[in-house]
Design a protein around this motif. Structure first.
Motif, PDB file in Angstrom:
ATOM      1  N   ASN A  37       0.645   3.965  -2.893  1.00  0.00           N
ATOM      2  CA  ASN A  37       0.156   5.298  -2.544  1.00  0.00           C
ATOM      3  C   ASN A  37       1.192   6.383  -2.844  1.00  0.00           C
ATOM      4  O   ASN A  37       0.839   7.511  -3.207  1.00  0.00           O
ATOM      5  CB  ASN A  37      -0.249   5.341  -1.073  1.00  0.00           C
ATOM      6  CG  ASN A  37      -1.498   4.525  -0.789  1.00  0.00           C
ATOM      7  OD1 ASN A  37      -2.306   4.288  -1.685  1.00  0.00           O
ATOM      8  ND2 ASN A  37      -1.652   4.081   0.440  1.00  0.00           N
ATOM      9  N   GLN A  38       2.468   6.031  -2.686  1.00  0.00           N
ATOM     10  CA  GLN A  38       3.532   6.981  -3.026  1.00  0.00           C
ATOM     11  C   GLN A  38       3.504   7.313  -4.518  1.00  0.00           C
ATOM     12  O   GLN A  38       3.650   8.471  -4.914  1.00  0.00           O
ATOM     13  CB  GLN A  38       4.890   6.398  -2.636  1.00  0.00           C
ATOM     14  CG  GLN A  38       6.061   7.340  -2.875  1.00  0.00           C
ATOM     15  CD  GLN A  38       7.389   6.714  -2.484  1.00  0.00           C
ATOM     16  OE1 GLN A  38       7.466   5.520  -2.195  1.00  0.00           O
ATOM     17  NE2 GLN A  38       8.439   7.517  -2.472  1.00  0.00           N
TER      18      GLN A  38
ATOM     19  N   GLU B  46       0.840  -1.209   0.000  1.00  0.00           N
ATOM     20  CA  GLU B  46       0.000   0.000   0.000  1.00  0.00           C
ATOM     21  C   GLU B  46       0.872   1.256   0.000  1.00  0.00           C
ATOM     22  O   GLU B  46       0.582   2.223  -0.708  1.00  0.00           O
ATOM     23  CB  GLU B  46      -0.912   0.005   1.237  1.00  0.00           C
ATOM     24  CG  GLU B  46      -2.058  -0.988   1.191  1.00  0.00           C
ATOM     25  CD  GLU B  46      -3.266  -0.456   0.437  1.00  0.00           C
ATOM     26  OE1 GLU B  46      -3.212   0.688  -0.066  1.00  0.00           O
ATOM     27  OE2 GLU B  46      -4.259  -1.197   0.342  1.00  0.00           O
TER      28      GLU B  46
ATOM     29  N   THR C 110      -8.344  -0.257  -3.846  1.00  0.00           N
ATOM     30  CA  THR C 110      -8.242   1.205  -3.841  1.00  0.00           C
ATOM     31  C   THR C 110      -7.575   1.723  -5.109  1.00  0.00           C
ATOM     32  O   THR C 110      -7.938   2.784  -5.618  1.00  0.00           O
ATOM     33  CB  THR C 110      -7.449   1.684  -2.615  1.00  0.00           C
ATOM     34  OG1 THR C 110      -6.170   1.028  -2.607  1.00  0.00           O
ATOM     35  CG2 THR C 110      -8.179   1.371  -1.331  1.00  0.00           C
ATOM     36  N   GLY C 111      -6.603   0.979  -5.636  1.00  0.00           N
ATOM     37  CA  GLY C 111      -5.852   1.453  -6.798  1.00  0.00           C
ATOM     38  C   GLY C 111      -6.668   1.561  -8.073  1.00  0.00           C
ATOM     39  O   GLY C 111      -6.405   2.413  -8.925  1.00  0.00           O
TER      40      GLY C 111
ATOM     41  N   LYS D 291       0.551   9.550  -5.249  1.00  0.00           N
ATOM     42  CA  LYS D 291       0.832  10.921  -4.825  1.00  0.00           C
ATOM     43  C   LYS D 291       1.740  11.628  -5.830  1.00  0.00           C
ATOM     44  O   LYS D 291       1.509  12.801  -6.173  1.00  0.00           O
ATOM     45  CB  LYS D 291       1.481  10.900  -3.443  1.00  0.00           C
ATOM     46  CG  LYS D 291       1.706  12.281  -2.847  1.00  0.00           C
ATOM     47  CD  LYS D 291       2.280  12.192  -1.440  1.00  0.00           C
ATOM     48  CE  LYS D 291       2.500  13.577  -0.847  1.00  0.00           C
ATOM     49  NZ  LYS D 291       3.065  13.498   0.534  1.00  0.00           N
TER      50      LYS D 291
END
Length: 480
Positions: free
Chosen positions: A241-242, A237, A312-313, A245
């Protein structure tokens, strides 16, 4: 007091009930009048877990599936404490259905749910409320509605609907037992998990002479390998998430692919080699994955992690990124993510060795023979005559044309309360859980769950994902 309706009380509907119980325990002052609609035989079970045939097994181990995703041992302990069942690694789907029904009834009692033992015919929005008309003509109004009616259409790939000896949807399997004679040749369309249940049922519960099996791909699922809980170094994750962002809220296909390939490389896998060493059509593919249970188990763990991340992705991917992923990796991940229990695979292999089951690489068409069954159109030999054709390709929502005009989903699509998503299922705003209507925009009092939103919530076909989604949705509505 808010009046809430849950349409469908199978696996996703019971997941919504469980979420309401959790939300109410956190906010005891919350006043909600909950109503649920479903026919008696589907309550707590839906279609997947209503099957009476004990050979239809859950493809997850019994300690990996539970009514409560925060207590994953519960189902296994329930089996241990019930003298009618055995806590094996793989158990009958009907056993889980009985367990889920018991838990659902507990929630119905504790939440004081009003259960309407009827199918819903129509759902309309009038004067700020949802109006439900059930099969008896009874009308009721509600402030909020959860769509949990996961009985999606089955695609008629060969335009055989209406033919006397064509079975479009075989479930429950027990309803078709007396249709066959011992001289019958039966064709099964599909090589997925439903197909495996069907083949086993025909082998053990009927005396049909031959079973012919085929699909467009020719691939059976992989066989469940050894348990693996690896420590991931790239498919995490934090790393995903990086990347999101860095890309201003987007997950690019190339970025996710790099994570996946690096993880595979870390565990000693090469993508091209995987396809050659672990995948083949027909029973050869079953043999390959049985023989390499440890390595296959690690691949299946990677595939599970991919689906976890894409929960989520997926919503951070642009359409073009989703299309690239779907074209290159989706089928591979699904075959690894939804494996078959080893015992079922071995039964299929044995039946092929005995020549009771024959697998065709390709069937280009199925022709009807007047009052005399069907002809499978092959390359060599040219045709194979069969008495029955059974469709096991599964349920999917892709096109309005596949819906029957008397169904609730057809009514909702036709009246533009909902729309079919480009990736299948119904369109929702994944951040809010609200239905997206082509006519009214985002509707904040209409929600869809389970298989209805599998195109938007990637691989939303596990009890855990369904429960987590429901809880996040209700927390947003009533607490945050």
């Amino acid at each position: 007091m808010e009046r809430v309706a849950i349409i469908g009380l199978g696996i996703s509907g019971s997941g919504v009930l469980r979420a309401y119980q959790k939300i109410k325990s956190q906010n005891p002052a919350l006043e909600i009048d909950i109503h649920a609609y479903d026919i008696n035989e589907r309550i707590g079970k839906g279609i997947p877990f209503s099957e009476d045939y004990l050979g239809a097994l859950i493809n997850s181990r019994s300690y990996e599936i539970s009514f409560d995703y925060e207590n994953m041992d519960e189902y296994y302990h329930w089996l241990q404490n019930n003298p009618d069942y055995q806590p094996d690694d793989y158990t009958a789907r009907s056993w889980y259905g009985e367990y889920n029904l018991e838990k659902t009834n507990e929630l119905i009692h504790s939440l004081q749910v009003t259960v309407h033992h009827k199918m819903v015919e129509t759902l309309d929005y009038r004067k700020g409320q949802w109006v439900i008309e059930d099969a008896s003509g009874q009308l009721n109004t509600f402030d909020r509605v959860h769509l949990c009616c996961g009985e999606l259409p089955v695609i008629d790939h060969y335009q055989l609907l209406g033919q006397k000896q064509y079975i479009h949807n075989p479930y429950p399997l027990t309803k078709i037992k007396d249709k066959f004679t011992e001289q019958d040749y039966v064709a099964v369309i599909g090589t997925g998990l439903t197909s495996i249940d069907m083949i086993k049922y025909l082998i053990h519960e009927t005396s049909v002479e031959k079973i012919f099996v085929f699909s467009k791909s020719g691939y059976f699922p992989t066989v469940r390998g050894d348990d693996q809980v690896p420590e991931f170094h790239y498919l995490t994750e934090a790393k995903m998430n990086q990347l999101i962002k860095q890309r201003s809220g987007y997950l690019y296909f190339e970025d996710f692919q790099e994570l996946l390939l690096n993880e595979m490389k870390h565990f000693g896998f090469d993508l091209d080699e995987i396809v050659v060493r672990y995948f083949a059509t027909g029973v050869r593919g079953l043999h390959l994955t049985i023989a390499k249970a440890e390595r296959v188990g690690k691949l299946q763990a990677i595939a599970l992690q991919v689906t976890n991340l894409l929960t989520t992705g997926w919503r951070a991917m642009r359409r073009s990124d989703r299309e690239q992923y779907a074209a290159k990796y989706h089928k591979l991940i699904v075959k690894l993510r939804n494996p078959v229990p080893p015992s079922s695979a071995k039964e299929i292999i044995e039946a092929v060795n005995q020549e009771r089951v024959i697998i065709f690489d390709e069937v280009s068409d199925i022709e009807t023979i007047d009052n005399d069954g069907f002809a499978l159109v092959l390359e060599n030999p040219d045709h194979q005559k069969v008495d029955w054709v059974i469709n096991t390709t599964g349920m999917v929502l892709k096109n309005k044309a596949d819906l029957t005009e008397d169904s609730l989903l057809y009514h909702l699509v036709n009246n533009e309360y909902v729309q079919i998503d480009d990736f299948g299922g119904l369109s929702i705003n994944i951040e809010t859980g609200n239905i997206i209507s082509p006519k009214f925009g985002e509707i904040d009092t209409l929600h869809a769950h389970g298989m209805l939103i599998e195109g938007v919530v990637y691989q939303n076909n596990s009890t855990i994902k369904i429960q987590e989604f429901s809880e996040r949705l209700l927390r947003r509505i009533y607490i945050n």
